[in-house]
Design an enzyme around this catalytic site. Structure first.
Site, PDB file in Angstrom:
ATOM      1  N   LYS B  79       0.846  -1.163   0.018  1.00  0.00           N
ATOM      2  CA  LYS B  79       0.236   0.045   0.065  1.00  0.00           C
ATOM      3  C   LYS B  79       0.854   1.168  -0.040  1.00  0.00           C
ATOM      4  CE  LYS B  79      -3.832   1.875   2.404  1.00  0.00           C
ATOM      5  NZ  LYS B  79      -4.723   1.913   3.848  1.00  0.00           N
ATOM      6  N   SER B 154      -9.905   2.366   2.881  1.00  0.00           N
ATOM      7  CA  SER B 154      -8.710   3.291   2.137  1.00  0.00           C
ATOM      8  C   SER B 154      -8.032   2.156   1.325  1.00  0.00           C
ATOM      9  CB  SER B 154      -8.021   4.079   2.963  1.00  0.00           C
ATOM     10  OG  SER B 154      -7.024   3.306   3.846  1.00  0.00           O
ATOM     11  N   SER B 178      -9.781  -0.060   7.138  1.00  0.00           N
ATOM     12  CA  SER B 178      -9.040   0.060   5.656  1.00  0.00           C
ATOM     13  C   SER B 178      -8.446  -1.080   5.300  1.00  0.00           C
ATOM     14  CB  SER B 178      -7.994   1.276   5.480  1.00  0.00           C
ATOM     15  OG  SER B 178      -8.989   2.597   5.993  1.00  0.00           O
TER      16      SER B 178
END
Lengths: 499, 530
Positions: B79, B154, B178
């Site tokens: 990420k 997210s 997330s």
């Protein structure tokens, strides 16, 4: 600037009672910074003593320097404070380019040390107890240099340079409670208080406490209230006061300035003020209201600081004697009279004296050099004597003189060399070729040469006019360019006369 | 054999015996990214050459007979919130465009040291603020199950990449869901470890007291294997726990092998279910509970009364911490700089840079947080929120006195449509309703696929939660449940992922609002579980 109306100090004190308060920032002399592994060293090329944390780089996290915590606890204990079982760091949020993260990690409502008291000795030996509210840990900001413009201040500057070497240097901020009752001795007390903090910090070995380097910085708060009034007056906070003498002058100036305003029916603006060493005046900084909103909240990247009882006990046991006890002990050990000893204290040279004697010098000699030649140079240059030379070098210099390798006069030349940064006394002696000629053969040759031009001297001596030797000694000293021990020359001349 | 379809555990087995090389596995992932990412946009940066070079190093070490970790040679996606010293690390924000940190996040350093092969950086909501990945400054990621749907957020990029077989495993970060919510809506597994279980050093901070890095995968065992690599104490993170951790992979293997939940007390949190949740989500959740009960679990209803205030507290604490954490983006030392005119002051440059560099959701939260921390409001907002947090921790403690794990739907709905909630921040915030309590209390939570909703054929996830430091329990129970589900389905859920992304739009149910009960089961092609 400088157009402030002033009341005479005497009149100011007659009408108003001064109330003092101090915030002293002490830079701790840890090896690394408060929250990063970057070196905590003065100077260095800009932005070389930095780690990601000091630059506020994304993803970096602070880690508390344990040595800094130990130092803060020791300092808190030496200030007579209680040590919190649990204290916490908070974030003080404001945007400023010297603050890499745009927040400062500082202790806010939970300081590591609180509620203490410091005994301060005035010039005549009067003792004043100054109440300490708290001592807390925080990180220093970076340094801004404003380029262009006239004042070196941010306003009017063309651009500014930022050096983060100082960012994250560990600080302890010592905050007093309001100090009442100093009256006309307020300026003197201010100086003595800061000197006391400096001596405590040095005796603990937690900071070099060199004001000219910013290791110890004082913000002096002062307010006046009319005689008989209960309510405290509005205070100003004078910053940038970088020597003991300035602390005293700044307080005196602010008392006179505020008194003139109050006397004219005006009101004091709550603000920070900048001290100007050259003009001996203060000028307004930014307005400082109690409503300054730093949006403090507990620093979520750090755990509470919870020192064990054992650690606190260990640090308490290791505390050195207080400066007051230290002074009493040294005076007794050195056998100085009160007035002899006070000269040393007033010159702020007690620690230097102690270290010089500890390095092997006789107290009388140490006193002679520090209060004599070294203090003379310091006064001429307007700096503190302790910054010119280390106690170790002074003791080495004294040893050279005592052993006869240097005369007093040569010793002063060596001192000049050391102060000029030419190295240790030994190194200066070698580099400048200043050693006393101790080779009797060389001295005798010079004596014989001198006697050759003054043949009657020996007879005069034999006739009992020993002072006649002086002429020969003078000639020999001149021939040796001063690098001879006059006493030895005298002995040799007398021996010649008896031969 | 399509290497990209293999779970990391199986790929690692083939790598260790030499049947497959890391270069082959890495190339397969890169080819799959080339094929699929045009549709998905799961990656912000693909480091193809570096990945092949690293894979070939690992292959060489293996040929040299060097002892390698269990995941050596396995590709992984990272990420973009995590710092990598060889790839841009932007947290999907314009303000960090092109910024390459001078250091690796601890988790990245650890996976590199374990011989894993970073493929690139995955898309996310800007600074991890969002539940749909639509707040990325670089454009949204699409859900491989249906390209007009969001992949969650997210961490939508990591979840989509893993679901679409672009990477066997990925790293995510979870501040309020997330990792778990994207896992739920993409049919993948995601684990938010105990707060302090995985280092935050080098994870670009959103809300420091809530952020936690964790794995994303297609199987419970794969998450456990990655967690074993990245977890454990880190002296660079003061909030990192010093506890020794058991092997999570062993815990997962034990769970998969046992096939039984006998003696396991499972608490259903009344406050984390609602009539308003999508019908298909509730249906699959109830079926999962029945499956667990059949396997011997004791199902207990639990009340956690303060969970009701979790979202309100969360949306004060998060913006407050974020407003401070994001103050460092001022253009002085790094990142985007906008100079409004020759004579601009430093304040004007800071202001213009932040104005241009931050997206609207980031600005919204900075303003919220600044307000919540302001003098005069602190006690009412931040102070009260912290008290709620304490109450929620007490609710968890009381619940775990009665049960071993807590369960809830991992998200109230299946994946919603792109754009559907973009103009309604509150609706977006409510999507985290089930995941937020775990972050506020610091307890571990896992998202696990439990089927497809009958009404729209989209994945549904369950959330499992355990007491702090009991991450291993989630791997054990999660792996057991996963094995039972696979058995009932005759294979993993992702086997049913539509192969052709171009056709997937035709599969939409047309439901405008999934909080409204959907048509009955059987109307959708992939709706049923066994």
């Amino acid at each position: 600037m400088g157009a402030d109306k002033l009341l005479s100090f005497e009149e100011a004190i007659e009408k108003y009672e001064p109330v003092l308060g101090f915030e002293v920032h002490v830079e701790l002399s840890t090896k690394t910074k408060m929250f990063s592994g970057a070196p905590n060293e003065f100077g260095g090329a800009p932005n070389t003593h930095v780690a990601p944390v000091d630059l506020g780089l994304p993803g970096s996290l602070p880690v508390v320097n344990e040595q800094a915590v130990r130092y803060a606890i020791s300092l808190g204990l030496a200030l007579g404070c209680s040590i919190a079982e649990s204290s916490r760091f908070a974030r003080k949020n404001y945007f400023y380019p010297d603050l890499a993260k745009n927040y400062q990690i500082s202790q806010y409502d939970e300081p590591i040390a609180f509620e203490g008291e410091v005994e301060v000795e005035l010039d005549d030996g009067t003792l004043v107890r100054v109440p300490i509210e708290r001592a807390h840990m925080e990180e220093d900001a970076g340094k801004l240099t404003h380029v262009g413009g006239a004042t070196g201040r941010i306003h009017g500057a063309e651009y500014s340079l930022v050096d983060y070497n100082r960012a994250g240097v560990p600080l302890v901020e010592i905050v007093t409670k309001p100090i009442f009752g100093a009256e006309d001795r307020a300026p003197e007390l201010a100086r003595a208080y800061v000197a006391t903090i400096r001596d405590i910090v040095r005796s603990l070995g937690v900071s070099e406490a060199r004001m000219e380097r910013g290791n110890l910085r004082c913000d002096a708060n002062i307010s006046l209230r009319p005689r008989g009034q209960e309510k405290l007056g509005t205070r100003t906070e004078t910053k940038n006061v970088n020597s003991l003498r300035s602390v005293e002058r700044a307080i005196r100036y602010e008392i006179q300035r505020q008194a003139a305003i109050l006397d004219a029916g005006g009101t004091i603006i709550q603000e920070t003020r900048h001290w100007h060493e050259d003009t001996g005046t203060t000028s307004p900084g930014r307005p400082k209201s109690d409503a300054d909103d730093y949006r403090y909240f507990p620093e979520p990247d750090l755990l509470p600081v919870m020192p064990s009882k054992e650690l606190i006990a260990e640090l308490r046991a290791a505390l050195p004697e207080s400066p007051a006890a230290f002074r009493r002990r040294l005076q007794a050990e050195y056998g100085f009279t009160d007035s002899e000893f006070r000269d040393i204290i007033n010159a702020n040279l007690l620690v230097e004296m102690e270290q010089t004697v500890a390095a092997g010098a006789a107290p009388a000699q140490a006193r002679k050099w520090w209060l004599g030649e070294i203090l003379r140079i310091a006064n001429a240059r307007g700096v503190e004597a302790g910054t010119l030379i280390t106690p170790l070098h002074v003791s080495e210099l004294i040893a050279l003189v005592e052993s006869g390798q240097l005369t007093d006069r040569l010793g002063r030349q060596v001192l000049e060399g050391v102060v000029a940064g030419e190295g240790s006394p030994d190194e200066v002696v070698k580099a400048r070729g200043l050693a006393v000629v101790s080779d009797d053969t060389a001295l005798l040759a010079a004596i014989d040469e001198a006697l050759a031009s003054q043949p009657d001297v020996l007879d005069k001596i034999r006739d009992g006019k020993v002072q006649a030797a002086g002429a020969v000694i003078g000639a020999v000293m001149k021939a040796m360019r001063g690098q001879a021990d006059a006493a030895r020359v005298r002995e040799l001349v007398l021996e010649r006369a008896q031969a | 054999m399509d290497l990209t379809r293999l779970p990391a555990s199986e790929l690692a087995g083939l790598l260790s015996t030499g049947e497959v090389s890391s270069v082959e596995a890495t190339r397969a992932s890169l080819d799959r990214i080339a094929e699929a990412d045009g549709d998905l946009h799961a990656f912000l940066h693909v480091a193809g050459d570096a990945a092949i070079a690293r894979a070939s190093e690992i292959d060489q070490l293996r040929r040299d007979g060097r002892e390698l970790g269990p995941l050596a040679g396995v590709p992984i996606a990272i990420k973009d919130v995590l710092c990598t010293n060889d790839m841009p690390s932007t947290a999907a924000s314009r303000i960090l465009e092109g910024w390459i940190p001078p250091y690796d996040a601890t988790v990245v350093a650890r996976l590199r040291a374990a011989g894993m092969v970073p493929l690139g950086k995955t898309n996310m909501d800007e600074f991890a603020m969002g539940s749909s990945t639509e707040h990325s400054a670089y454009g949204p990621t699409r859900n491989p199950w249906a390209l007009d749907r969001i992949p969650g957020g997210s961490g939508g990029g990591s979840a989509a990449a893993v679901a679409a077989f672009e990477a066997p495993v990925a790293l995510g970060s979870d501040t309020g869901g997330s990792i778990r919510q994207p896992a739920a809506v993409t049919g993948t597994v995601g684990m938010k470890p105990t707060y302090g279980g995985v280092s935050r050093y080098g994870a670009i901070a959103l809300a420091s007291s809530l952020d936690q890095v964790g794995p994303v995968s297609r199987t419970v065992l794969d998450s456990a294997l990655v967690h074993d690599v990245i977890g454990g104490h880190d002296p660079h993170d003061s909030t990192s726990l010093r506890d020794p951790w058991p092997s999570f992979a062993e815990a997962a293997r034990a769970g998969a092998a046992s096939g039984s939940l006998a003696g396991v007390r499972v608490g259903v949190v009344r406050e984390l279910d609602s009539e308003g949740f999508q019908a298909g989500v509730r249906q699959r959740f109830d079926e999962a509970l029945a499956l667990m009960q059949n396997a011997g679990a004791e199902i207990v209803e639990i009340s956690a009364p303060n969970f009701e205030y979790a979202i309100a507290a969360y949306y004060l604490i998060l913006p407050a911490e974020a407003s401070s954490n994001l103050a460092k983006y001022d253009s002085v030392r790094f990142g985007l700089r906008v100079t409004p005119g020759e004579t601009a002051t430093v304040e004007q440059v800071m202001s213009a840079s932040r104005g241009a560099g931050f997206g609207p959701e980031v600005k919204r939260r900075i303003i919220l947080g600044t307000y919540a921390l302001s003098a005069g409001y602190y006690d009412a907002y931040y102070g009260s929120a912290q008290k709620v947090r304490t109450l929620i921790q007490r609710d968890f403690a009381a619940a775990f006195a009665q049960v071993d794990v807590l369960v809830s739907p991992a998200a109230p709905t299946t994946a919603f449509r792109l754009g559907e909630k973009l103009d309604d921040p509150l609706a977006m915030y409510l999507n985290d309703i089930t995941t937020i309590p775990a972050n506020l209390a610091g307890v571990p939570g896992m998202g696990l696929p439990i089927g497809l909703a009958p009404e729209d054929g989209l994945p549904v996830g369950i959330q499992l939660m355990a007491p702090a430091r009991e991450d291993a329990r989630l791997y054990t129970v999660g792996a057991t449940l996963e094995a039972l589900l696979h058995e009932s389905w005759g294979g993993p859920l992702l086997d049913r992922l539509p192969a052709d992304f171009g056709r997937s739009a035709a599969r939409e149910s047309g439901q405008p609002d999934h909080l409204v009960p959907a048509p009955g089961p059987g109307t959708e092609p992939d709706g049923g579980t066994a």
